[in-house]
Design a protein around this motif. Structure first.
Motif, PDB file in Angstrom:
ATOM      1  N   LEU A 135      41.186  40.680  39.185  1.00 14.97           N
ATOM      2  CA  LEU A 135      41.557  39.896  40.368  1.00 14.97           C
ATOM      3  C   LEU A 135      43.063  39.950  40.596  1.00 14.97           C
ATOM      4  O   LEU A 135      43.525  39.920  41.739  1.00 14.97           O
ATOM      5  CB  LEU A 135      41.089  38.446  40.204  1.00 14.97           C
ATOM      6  N   ALA A 182      40.138  36.667  46.394  1.00 13.53           N
ATOM      7  CA  ALA A 182      40.674  36.823  45.037  1.00 13.53           C
ATOM      8  C   ALA A 182      41.437  35.573  44.608  1.00 13.53           C
ATOM      9  O   ALA A 182      41.343  35.144  43.450  1.00 13.53           O
ATOM     10  CB  ALA A 182      41.582  38.043  44.968  1.00 13.53           C
ATOM     11  N   LEU A 195      38.326  44.168  46.489  1.00 12.89           N
ATOM     12  CA  LEU A 195      37.164  43.575  45.831  1.00 12.89           C
ATOM     13  C   LEU A 195      35.998  44.556  45.852  1.00 12.89           C
ATOM     14  O   LEU A 195      35.227  44.645  44.893  1.00 12.89           O
ATOM     15  CB  LEU A 195      36.760  42.271  46.526  1.00 12.89           C
ATOM     16  N   LEU A 227      40.254  33.279  41.504  1.00 12.41           N
ATOM     17  CA  LEU A 227      41.149  33.009  40.366  1.00 12.41           C
ATOM     18  C   LEU A 227      41.299  31.515  40.127  1.00 12.41           C
ATOM     19  O   LEU A 227      41.296  31.052  38.983  1.00 12.41           O
ATOM     20  CB  LEU A 227      42.523  33.634  40.623  1.00 12.41           C
TER      21      LEU A 227
END
Length: 204
Positions: free
Chosen positions: A98, A15, A108, A19
């Motif tokens: 996220l 994540a 996820l 991002l």
């Protein structure tokens, strides 16, 4: 071992990387939505998480808040904006989730967190989807997503609950990338998204 320890570490690492890599796209989508939707960028809604504990899910806002004469929200297809349709088609509306992963609200991979209104409608088997962390994508999403019936979705969710593993999660993530590129199964036939779940769906 994987579910209790390694899965969370994998979520945090992937994540964070996602991002970082998607930050320019994140800004671009946000600016486009703000310009076309009178500053309405983010959508926040309470959803049931692990053990059905409520949390606030974040997505890019793809619909306007339009109501009928009775104060009820209009159908999805009448509220979707042009830019919102494109954002949804490309699955970019899911990017803000996220942050939910980093907060520990989501994984996820896991059964999609549905509406709070659905909780009393589940039978005992359907409710087992809350035995694991909900996810941005899942086994049901790579096997039809919104294009399959609720009965099928719940069966697929239950399969994941009983077969969760690193290998399965990796497979789901890779298949999800392929689906996103193809813009596959983003809506049910005749719907802008999917019909509401109304309960009383057999599981066998």
């Amino acid at each position: 071992m994987y579910q209790k320890y390694f899965k969370r570490i994998l979520d945090l690492v992937l994540a964070t990387v996602a991002l970082f890599l998607s930050f320019p796209l994140f800004l671009l989508v946000g600016l486009c939505l703000a310009a076309k939707q009178n500053g309405q960028v983010l959508f926040r809604q309470q959803r049931p998480g692990y053990k059905a504990k409520p949390f606030f899910l974040y997505k890019f806002k793809t619909m306007v808040d339009a109501y009928d004469q009775h104060g009820e929200l209009l159908p999805d297809e009448k509220r979707l904006t042009a830019i919102g349709t494109w954002v949804r088609k490309t699955s970019l509306d899911e990017l803000p989730q996220l942050f939910n992963v980093l907060r520990g609200d989501l994984s996820l991979v896991g059964p999609r967190p549905l509406l709070m209104d659905y909780l009393p409608l589940y039978n005992q088997e359907q409710a087992r989807r809350h035995e694991v962390m909900p996810g941005i994508t899942g086994w049901a999403q790579i096997h039809g997503r919104n294009a399959i019936l609720w009965e099928q979705k719940f069966k697929l969710d239950l399969w994941y609950v009983e077969h969760q593993s690193f290998k399965t999660d990796l497979y789901i993530l890779l298949k999800t990338v392929k689906q996103v590129v193809k813009s596959a199964d983003i809506h049910a036939p005749g719907y802008a998204t999917a019909p509401r779940f109304k309960g009383e769906i057999p599981t066998t």
